[in-house]
Design an enzyme around this catalytic site. Structure first.
Site, PDB file in Angstrom:
ATOM      1  CB  CYS A   3      -0.870   0.065   1.183  1.00 48.92           C
ATOM      2  SG  CYS A   3      -1.862   1.497   1.422  1.00 48.92           S
ATOM      3  CB  CYS A   6       1.086   1.281   4.399  1.00 47.70           C
ATOM      4  SG  CYS A   6      -0.849   0.659   4.974  1.00 47.70           S
ATOM      5  CG  HIS A  45      -4.164  -0.879   5.297  1.00 44.23           C
ATOM      6  ND1 HIS A  45      -3.759  -0.184   3.825  1.00 44.23           N
ATOM      7  CD2 HIS A  45      -5.064  -1.752   4.624  1.00 44.23           C
ATOM      8  CE1 HIS A  45      -4.340  -0.580   3.264  1.00 44.23           C
ATOM      9  NE2 HIS A  45      -5.198  -1.609   3.382  1.00 44.23           N
ATOM     10  CG  HIS A  95      -4.394   3.633   3.589  1.00 42.56           C
ATOM     11  ND1 HIS A  95      -3.393   3.032   4.049  1.00 42.56           N
ATOM     12  CD2 HIS A  95      -4.688   4.649   4.510  1.00 42.56           C
ATOM     13  CE1 HIS A  95      -3.261   3.536   5.204  1.00 42.56           C
ATOM     14  NE2 HIS A  95      -3.908   4.604   5.500  1.00 42.56           N
ATOM     15  CG  HIS A  97      -7.083   8.569   0.526  1.00 39.24           C
ATOM     16  ND1 HIS A  97      -7.364   7.265   0.289  1.00 39.24           N
ATOM     17  CD2 HIS A  97      -7.389   9.417  -0.727  1.00 39.24           C
ATOM     18  CE1 HIS A  97      -7.719   7.471  -1.114  1.00 39.24           C
ATOM     19  NE2 HIS A  97      -7.720   8.573  -1.448  1.00 39.24           N
TER      20      HIS A  97
END
Length: 111
Positions: A3, A6, A45, A95, A97
């Protein structure tokens, strides 16, 4: 884990970090959709907004209290916050955001 967010949060991929603490990282979007386009990402995550659970209350509260602070710090008195859940909604990185967008008049949104 593969990711990108990450890896950014861990400092493994360079970014223009604007803020970081033990639970979140904020950085400039590499493909801005507005003059100011900041991404706020939890270090944990979480795949998308659809995966937020009751155990994330404190984290979500923290994110939502930092968003206006970040916006003001970057000259925004008026701004939009967007998050997408899934590819059909426009999510391109799996992920969670939040996009902080501003710096000019934005097109009208739903609502």
């Amino acid at each position: 884990m593969d990711c990108i967010f990450c890896k950014i949060a861990q400092g493994l991929v360079p970014s223009q970090k604007l803020y970081e603490d033990s639970s979140i990282v904020a950085f400039n979007d590499i493909n801005p959709a507005a003059p100011v386009h900041i991404l706020v990402v939890p270090r944990e995550h979480i795949p998308s907004a659809a995966a937020i659970r009751e155990g994330h209350y404190a984290l979500m509260g923290h994110i939502w209290t930092k968003i206006p602070v970040l916006a003001k710090k970057h000259g925004l008195e008026q701004f939009r916050v967007v998050t997408n859940a899934g590819q059909h909604a426009g999510q391109t990185v799996e992920h969670l955001h939040f996009h902080i967008l501003g710096g000019h008049k934005l097109n009208a949104a739903l609502g």
